[in-house]
Scaffold this motif. Structure first.
Motif, PDB file in Angstrom:
ATOM      1  N   SER B  47       0.823  -1.210   0.000  1.00 42.71           N
ATOM      2  CA  SER B  47       0.000   0.000   0.000  1.00 42.71           C
ATOM      3  C   SER B  47       0.863   1.269   0.000  1.00 42.71           C
ATOM      4  O   SER B  47       0.484   2.285  -0.568  1.00 42.71           O
ATOM      5  CB  SER B  47      -1.000   0.006   1.159  1.00 42.71           C
ATOM      6  N   MET B  48       2.046   1.193   0.600  1.00 43.31           N
ATOM      7  CA  MET B  48       2.982   2.327   0.543  1.00 43.31           C
ATOM      8  C   MET B  48       3.349   2.654  -0.908  1.00 43.31           C
ATOM      9  O   MET B  48       3.324   3.807  -1.327  1.00 43.31           O
ATOM     10  CB  MET B  48       4.283   2.000   1.282  1.00 43.31           C
ATOM     11  N   ILE B  49       3.711   1.593  -1.649  1.00 37.50           N
ATOM     12  CA  ILE B  49       4.137   1.798  -3.036  1.00 37.50           C
ATOM     13  C   ILE B  49       2.974   2.322  -3.869  1.00 37.50           C
ATOM     14  O   ILE B  49       3.115   3.267  -4.650  1.00 37.50           O
ATOM     15  CB  ILE B  49       4.694   0.483  -3.640  1.00 37.50           C
ATOM     16  N   ALA B  50       1.791   1.717  -3.649  1.00 40.21           N
ATOM     17  CA  ALA B  50       0.613   2.154  -4.395  1.00 40.21           C
ATOM     18  C   ALA B  50       0.327   3.625  -4.097  1.00 40.21           C
ATOM     19  O   ALA B  50      -0.051   4.398  -4.978  1.00 40.21           O
ATOM     20  CB  ALA B  50      -0.582   1.291  -4.013  1.00 40.21           C
ATOM     21  N   HIS B  51       0.544   4.007  -2.864  1.00 33.49           N
ATOM     22  CA  HIS B  51       0.304   5.390  -2.458  1.00 33.49           C
ATOM     23  C   HIS B  51       1.199   6.339  -3.248  1.00 33.49           C
ATOM     24  O   HIS B  51       0.754   7.393  -3.704  1.00 33.49           O
ATOM     25  CB  HIS B  51       0.582   5.530  -0.960  1.00 33.49           C
ATOM     26  N   ALA B  69      -4.216   2.839  -9.046  1.00 40.70           N
ATOM     27  CA  ALA B  69      -3.348   2.839  -7.865  1.00 40.70           C
ATOM     28  C   ALA B  69      -4.192   2.862  -6.592  1.00 40.70           C
ATOM     29  O   ALA B  69      -3.858   2.226  -5.586  1.00 40.70           O
ATOM     30  CB  ALA B  69      -2.422   4.050  -7.907  1.00 40.70           C
ATOM     31  N   LYS B  70      -5.307   3.593  -6.676  1.00 41.70           N
ATOM     32  CA  LYS B  70      -6.187   3.691  -5.510  1.00 41.70           C
ATOM     33  C   LYS B  70      -6.769   2.314  -5.181  1.00 41.70           C
ATOM     34  O   LYS B  70      -6.828   1.915  -4.009  1.00 41.70           O
ATOM     35  CB  LYS B  70      -7.313   4.681  -5.838  1.00 41.70           C
ATOM     36  N   ILE B  71      -7.177   1.581  -6.239  1.00 42.48           N
ATOM     37  CA  ILE B  71      -7.721   0.226  -6.017  1.00 42.48           C
ATOM     38  C   ILE B  71      -6.637  -0.665  -5.375  1.00 42.48           C
ATOM     39  O   ILE B  71      -6.886  -1.377  -4.401  1.00 42.48           O
ATOM     40  CB  ILE B  71      -8.208  -0.400  -7.345  1.00 42.48           C
ATOM     41  N   ILE B  72      -5.418  -0.572  -5.930  1.00 45.56           N
ATOM     42  CA  ILE B  72      -4.326  -1.400  -5.380  1.00 45.56           C
ATOM     43  C   ILE B  72      -4.146  -1.105  -3.887  1.00 45.56           C
ATOM     44  O   ILE B  72      -4.067  -2.009  -3.049  1.00 45.56           O
ATOM     45  CB  ILE B  72      -3.000  -1.139  -6.128  1.00 45.56           C
ATOM     46  N   GLU B  73      -4.133   0.175  -3.577  1.00 46.30           N
ATOM     47  CA  GLU B  73      -3.898   0.574  -2.183  1.00 46.30           C
ATOM     48  C   GLU B  73      -5.009   0.050  -1.270  1.00 46.30           C
ATOM     49  O   GLU B  73      -4.754  -0.522  -0.208  1.00 46.30           O
ATOM     50  CB  GLU B  73      -3.796   2.102  -2.095  1.00 46.30           C
ATOM     51  N   GLU B  74      -6.259   0.217  -1.741  1.00 49.20           N
ATOM     52  CA  GLU B  74      -7.394  -0.210  -0.910  1.00 49.20           C
ATOM     53  C   GLU B  74      -7.433  -1.724  -0.729  1.00 49.20           C
ATOM     54  O   GLU B  74      -7.636  -2.225   0.379  1.00 49.20           O
ATOM     55  CB  GLU B  74      -8.710   0.269  -1.548  1.00 49.20           C
ATOM     56  N   LYS B  75      -7.191  -2.444  -1.839  1.00 53.82           N
ATOM     57  CA  LYS B  75      -7.259  -3.908  -1.761  1.00 53.82           C
ATOM     58  C   LYS B  75      -6.128  -4.446  -0.876  1.00 53.82           C
ATOM     59  O   LYS B  75      -6.317  -5.399  -0.119  1.00 53.82           O
ATOM     60  CB  LYS B  75      -7.150  -4.539  -3.165  1.00 53.82           C
ATOM     61  N   ALA B  76      -4.977  -3.826  -0.993  1.00 56.52           N
ATOM     62  CA  ALA B  76      -3.845  -4.279  -0.175  1.00 56.52           C
ATOM     63  C   ALA B  76      -4.193  -4.100   1.299  1.00 56.52           C
ATOM     64  O   ALA B  76      -3.928  -4.961   2.141  1.00 56.52           O
ATOM     65  CB  ALA B  76      -2.592  -3.488  -0.528  1.00 56.52           C
ATOM     66  N   ARG B  77      -4.805  -2.961   1.581  1.00 57.39           N
ATOM     67  CA  ARG B  77      -5.166  -2.667   2.960  1.00 57.39           C
ATOM     68  C   ARG B  77      -6.192  -3.674   3.505  1.00 57.39           C
ATOM     69  O   ARG B  77      -6.184  -4.011   4.683  1.00 57.39           O
ATOM     70  CB  ARG B  77      -5.743  -1.253   3.012  1.00 57.39           C
ATOM     71  N   ASP B  78      -7.071  -4.142   2.581  1.00 60.80           N
ATOM     72  CA  ASP B  78      -8.058  -5.153   2.991  1.00 60.80           C
ATOM     73  C   ASP B  78      -7.457  -6.552   2.991  1.00 60.80           C
ATOM     74  O   ASP B  78      -8.145  -7.528   3.249  1.00 60.80           O
ATOM     75  CB  ASP B  78      -9.263  -5.156   2.024  1.00 60.80           C
ATOM     76  N   GLY B  79      -6.214  -6.664   2.609  1.00 65.61           N
ATOM     77  CA  GLY B  79      -5.561  -7.981   2.587  1.00 65.61           C
ATOM     78  C   GLY B  79      -5.894  -8.805   1.354  1.00 65.61           C
ATOM     79  O   GLY B  79      -5.591  -9.989   1.294  1.00 65.61           O
ATOM     80  N   GLN B  80      -6.545  -8.191   0.337  1.00 65.10           N
ATOM     81  CA  GLN B  80      -6.894  -8.956  -0.872  1.00 65.10           C
ATOM     82  C   GLN B  80      -5.755  -8.880  -1.882  1.00 65.10           C
ATOM     83  O   GLN B  80      -5.846  -8.187  -2.891  1.00 65.10           O
ATOM     84  CB  GLN B  80      -8.152  -8.379  -1.510  1.00 65.10           C
TER      85      GLN B  80
END
Lengths: 505, 104
Positions: B47-51, B69-80
């Motif tokens: 999520s850092m990198i996506a940010h 990038a926003k989707i990547i960050e959100e999904k990473a945060r949800d653990g998906q």
């Protein structure tokens, strides 16, 4: 034209900023992280610095604080350039920054950058801008906030653990230090960051540390070195952990402060050595005592054979005198060794001190030593074997006298001996502390741990037996007290005698 | 397609192309790091990198990249992380697309 430094880890941002600012005729320098920025600042003093907040190798907030701690950079106009800034309800004065520009579309950023640059000249008279420009271009606010919380969570953890933690670049420059590390090393964060890690240590440790850090370069292996390494009067064990990542390959160093532990080990070792010597001394003393009585007995017979007026009668007399001296030394040795179970009785420290002083006071005054005695009244009684404590005091007084006389050639007239008795609380127990503070030549550090050893003496042969302090040490130990030394070579010595206060009534 | 973007950002075409070029280069290496972070299950790093990708996309007004990038960050945060990997793949393809445009 202004000299401008831009610090950001994104190459695109650096390019954008230098294009934009150079077009307006400014001179632009760029740095990809905090550490390189500090390198540039060693030789360049810009008028304006733009700093990103989240960067590897010394983050933006730390960089801002370091910049403000350097006198030559105090007047630089400092602008924070970050998306994070908007989210953190950022307080510009925390970062000691003058303005903040939120990251957003380049046209908006350009607009804000020019606003700030135009205002700088007016601001010199009006005071600081202290405002955040570009708040309206917020995006992903919630998520950024979470990112920050995560960062704060890690920081809180690192701030509260007792081990010192440092992050180094592969070149061994310090880019992060937690509060424990800062306190162990004893250098403020602003000047610690960007320093060379090995240079923090004494020269004798540097080779070892270079070897340790060289040894694992590129390998993913942890190194622990028990050292202990000395730093800022602390002794530390060092744990070096290389972190393998695709980009920076930082090195983590954990400093464990073992100063107290080492001190206790040394005390224990000393106590054990004293006990062994005590046992040995008792045995030797016993073995010597018998033949000495024989020598004295036969010498007396010999003496009685001579006529009183005979010139040779002097010889057996001398034998007796010298043998008596041996007997005295043996007696002293025994008193060091033997745990004498003579009864203790309540006494006032003042009385003991004055009886010791009575024996030496005249000689001190005769040698021009300024003597002062300060006893804070009324001190409680102590339960002691008075004559033993008197012996200890006399010993300390004699040593001080000897030291001061060594000194008197150099600083005639400035010699003093100050004695003070007062209450002291040590680890919850009440002691009466008597301090003998003399302006003598002090005790060299390299012999400080030997001065209580039997037969250790700095006096010329024939002047001392080397038993005084070892006997004193034994006596004070038997009284459950403490005998301490504080000294600076060439300046002073303080001998401190702590005796437990009589708590039985 | 790029024309209105550099005009909107008040940049000259060659300047804009230079910046997009740097964006492509940096983002490609970021995507590589992102993939190895996904492989080692390091969601924080993802999520850092996506940010950071997201921030750069905003700078250049590249909305599609911003959204991805926003989707990547959100999904990473949800653990998906599986979903994250898919989106990162799309991001990478789009990077190739924009690289072709600026190279021509």
């Amino acid at each position: 034209m202004k000299k401008i430094l831009v610090v950001d880890n994104h190459p695109m941002m650096l390019k954008f900023m230098s294009n934009l600012l150079e077009k307006k005729g400014h001179q632009v320098l760029t740095a990809p992280d905090g550490l390189s920025a500090l390198d540039i600042l060693k030789t360049h003093i810009p008028d304006v610095i733009f700093v990103d907040l989240i960067m590897p190798n010394i983050s933006g907030d730390k960089l801002c604080r370091i910049i403000r701690s350097k006198p030559e950079l105090r007047d630089v106009f400092l602008v924070i350039l970050s998306a994070i800034a908007v989210e953190d309800e950022l307080n510009l004065s925390d970062y000691k920054a003058d303005a903040c520009i939120a990251k957003g579309p380049f046209n908006k950023m350009a607009e804000h950058i020019f606003t700030v640059l135009e205002k700088i000249d007016d601001l010199q008279s009006e005071g600081l801008l202290r405002e955040i420009l570009g708040r309206e271009q917020l995006y992903g606010r919630q998520i950024t906030k979470e990112l920050l919380e995560l960062k704060n969570h890690y920081e809180a953890t690192l701030n509260n653990i007792s081990e010192g933690i440092l992050e180094l670049t592969p070149e061994l420059k310090i880019v992060y230090a937690n509060p424990a590390a800062i306190s162990i090393i004893g250098i403020p964060e602003e000047s610690l960051l960007s320093r060379d890690f090995t240079k923090l240590f004494l020269e004798k440790h540097q080779d070892m540390l270079n070897y340790l850090t060289d040894n694992f370069k590129g390998r993913k292996k942890m190194v622990i070195h028990e050292g202990p390494f000395e730093i800022n009067n602390n002794q530390v064990i060092i744990n070096i952990i290389p972190i393998k990542d695709d980009e920076y390959n930082p090195i983590l160093v954990i400093l464990k402060n073992v100063t107290l532990q080492k001190q206790m080990e040394a005390q224990l070792q000393h106590a054990q050595r004293m006990e062994a010597i005590g046992t040995l001394a008792a045995g030797v003393a016993h073995e010597i005592n018998n033949p000495i009585s024989g020598i004295i007995g036969y010498a007396e017979i010999l003496r009685d054979c001579y006529h009183q007026q005979s010139p040779d009668i002097d010889i057996p007399k001398r034998i007796i005198k010298e043998a008596d001296r041996i007997a005295d030394i043996v007696k002293n040795l025994l008193s060091f060794a033997r745990d004498r179970q003579e009864e203790k009785s309540p006494a006032h420290i003042e009385d003991i001190l004055s009886s010791s002083l009575g024996l030496i006071e005249k000689r001190l005054l005769k040698d021009g030593i300024q003597l002062s005695v300060d006893i804070s009244n009324p001190l409680p009684e102590i339960n002691v074997r008075s004559h033993e404590i008197q012996q200890v005091f006399l010993n300390i007084l004699n040593n001080a006298h000897y030291g001061l006389n060594q000194n008197s050639l150099k600083f005639g007239g400035k010699n003093f001996l100050r004695i003070k008795s007062e209450m002291a609380d040590v680890e919850g127990r009440n002691y009466i502390r008597t301090t003998f503070y003399d302006s003598g030549p002090g005790i060299p550090l390299n012999i400080l741990n030997k001065i209580c050893d039997p037969f250790f003496s700095t006096k010329p042969p024939g002047k001392g037996t080397g038993l005084g302090l070892s006997i004193s040490h034994g006596i004070i130990n038997n009284h459950e007290g403490r005998l301490l030394f504080e000294t600076v070579e060439g300046e002073y010595t303080k001998v401190i005698v702590d005796l437990p206060v009589n708590t039985d009534g | 397609m790029l024309k209105n973007k550099f005009e909107r950002l008040e940049l000259k075409e060659d300047e804009y192309i230079e910046l997009v070029h740097l964006f492509v280069l940096t983002s490609r290496s970021d995507i590589n790091k992102l993939q190895s972070a996904i492989n080692s299950n390091d969601t924080e790093k993802v999520s850092m990198i996506a940010h950071s990708l997201k921030g750069a996309a905003v700078n250049l007004g590249l909305e599609e990249f911003f959204e991805l990038a926003k989707i990547i960050e959100e999904k990473a945060r949800d653990g998906q992380l599986e979903k994250t990997a898919e989106t990162a793949y799309i991001f990478q393809n789009k990077l190739d697309g924009i690289a072709d445009i600026i190279n021509s």
